[in-house]
Design a protein around this motif. Structure first.
Motif, PDB file in Angstrom:
ATOM      1  N   CYS A 239       0.825  -1.214   0.000  1.00  0.00           N
ATOM      2  CA  CYS A 239       0.000   0.000   0.000  1.00  0.00           C
ATOM      3  C   CYS A 239       0.857   1.262   0.000  1.00  0.00           C
ATOM      4  O   CYS A 239       0.458   2.293  -0.536  1.00  0.00           O
ATOM      5  CB  CYS A 239      -0.913  -0.005   1.222  1.00  0.00           C
ATOM      6  SG  CYS A 239      -0.116  -0.650   2.713  1.00  0.00           S
ATOM      7  N   CYS A 240       2.039   1.190   0.608  1.00  0.00           N
ATOM      8  CA  CYS A 240       2.867   2.379   0.843  1.00  0.00           C
ATOM      9  C   CYS A 240       4.273   2.271   0.274  1.00  0.00           C
ATOM     10  O   CYS A 240       5.071   3.180   0.436  1.00  0.00           O
ATOM     11  CB  CYS A 240       2.976   2.647   2.336  1.00  0.00           C
ATOM     12  SG  CYS A 240       1.396   3.012   3.105  1.00  0.00           S
TER      13      CYS A 240
ATOM     14  N   CYS B  84       1.180  -2.780   8.151  1.00  0.00           N
ATOM     15  CA  CYS B  84       2.048  -1.842   7.428  1.00  0.00           C
ATOM     16  C   CYS B  84       2.565  -0.764   8.374  1.00  0.00           C
ATOM     17  O   CYS B  84       1.785  -0.049   9.009  1.00  0.00           O
ATOM     18  CB  CYS B  84       1.282  -1.214   6.276  1.00  0.00           C
ATOM     19  SG  CYS B  84       2.219   0.107   5.474  1.00  0.00           S
TER      20      CYS B  84
ATOM     21  N   CYS C  12       1.307   2.760   7.376  1.00  0.00           N
ATOM     22  CA  CYS C  12      -0.131   2.999   7.579  1.00  0.00           C
ATOM     23  C   CYS C  12      -0.486   3.192   9.051  1.00  0.00           C
ATOM     24  O   CYS C  12      -1.547   3.704   9.353  1.00  0.00           O
ATOM     25  CB  CYS C  12      -0.949   1.811   7.074  1.00  0.00           C
ATOM     26  SG  CYS C  12      -1.222   1.787   5.311  1.00  0.00           S
TER      27      CYS C  12
HETATM   28 ZN   LIG Z   1       0.596   1.040   4.118  1.00  0.00          ZN
END
Ligand SMILES: [Zn+2]
Length: 298
Positions: free
Chosen positions: A205-206, A264, A267
């Motif tokens: 996601c990151c 994460c 996150c």
């Molecule tokens: Zn993330």
């Protein structure tokens, strides 16, 4: 490098809750994650630290274990002391290394002397490498991370443990496969006896990377699952934890013996330090394990 917030929007989901088999626990005043797979092993203690429960302030708030990122030494020492109290492990029994993003494995067996510093940090003459393997009881081996993947491995049959730091470079160089090979060659560990826990790390996601990183990983198992294309050409989202899980599988470990935190670090700034998520100024977590018994540092 793009800010984490931008990369996060609309990306592959990474749940805010931890993966199955991982749970957050209070240990002393600290909050740490533990994996059921490892917690079940008699006489084994382990933890993946969060940033909660320490003495540091500002961007190091609060449980930073690194003396090298600009935090006040007094606070870092207090954090190591808090970890020591929380787990009943004397400070001189924590052992770590100078991490260099390679794939070299430091194997400690027999009676060789162990260069612990007494304050948790790697001593000046500690090896420059990214994995520690030992059958010596009483030594808490560990790695420091803030986005990179911490992997803790144990063989409950041969009573051998390993702590691994896997950033993208170590992952590209297959560090966890090197660790599995060392466990087999030096301690006759069988792959089916091993258990591994993959701790919190930056998620797909990151974590956006370019073609250079993808090319460096071209030979890894499951390449099309590890990388997912971004909307911009030559840009990819990278799932480092998955890459390490697939390598452990490739090394012969059963899927049921590999647990992943699925958290994460970018996150969840409430729980974790993130090198990327913070623009490069962040504390470091410490992930460690130890087999109880006599021997200790020497
Ligand atoms: Zn993330």
């Amino acid at each position: 490098m793009r800010p984490a917030r931008e990369a996060r929007a609309g990306g592959p989901a990474r749940s805010g809750a931890s993966g199955e088999g991982f749970r957050i626990r209070r240990r002393g005043g600290l909050r740490v994650f533990e994996a059921d797979l490892l917690a079940e092993i008699p006489s084994l203690r382990h933890a993946f630290s969060t940033r909660r429960g320490g003495s540091s302030g500002g961007c190091f708030s609060s449980l930073n274990f690194s003396f090298r990122q600009g935090d006040e030494a007094e606070n870092v020492r207090a954090n190591w002391a808090a970890l020591s109290r929380a787990f009943g492990i004397a400070p001189e029994r924590f052992l770590t290394v100078h991490q260099v993003h390679g794939n070299r494995v430091w194997v400690i067996d027999g009676a060789e002397s162990i260069p612990t510093s007494g304050d948790g940090d790697a001593r000046e003459d500690a090896p420059r490498c990214d994995a520690i393997v030992t059958n010596r009881p009483g030594i808490a081996i560990g790695v420091k991370t803030a986005d990179c993947v911490p992997v803790l491995i144990a063989d409950p049959v041969r009573r051998v443990i390993a702590a691994v730091h896997a950033g993208w470079q170590g992952t590209a160089r297959r560090i966890v496969e090197h660790v599995c090979a060392a466990l087999e060659a030096r301690f006759s560990c069988r792959r089916e006896d091993l258990r591994a826990a993959i701790g919190p790390a930056i998620g797909p996601c990151c974590y956006e990377v370019d073609d250079r990183v993808r090319e460096a990983m071209a030979g890894l198992p499951g390449l099309e699952r590890i990388f997912s294309p971004r909307d911009a050409p030559g840009r990819w989202r990278l799932d480092l934890a998955l890459a390490n899980r697939l390598q452990l599988r490739n090394a012969g470990m059963p899927a049921s013996r590999v647990a992943e935190a699925n958290l994460c670090t970018a996150c969840r700034p409430d729980l974790f330090f993130s090198h990327r998520g913070s623009g490069g100024k962040a504390g470091r977590h410490f992930s460690f394990l130890l087999m109880d018994g006599e021997s200790g540092a020497g």
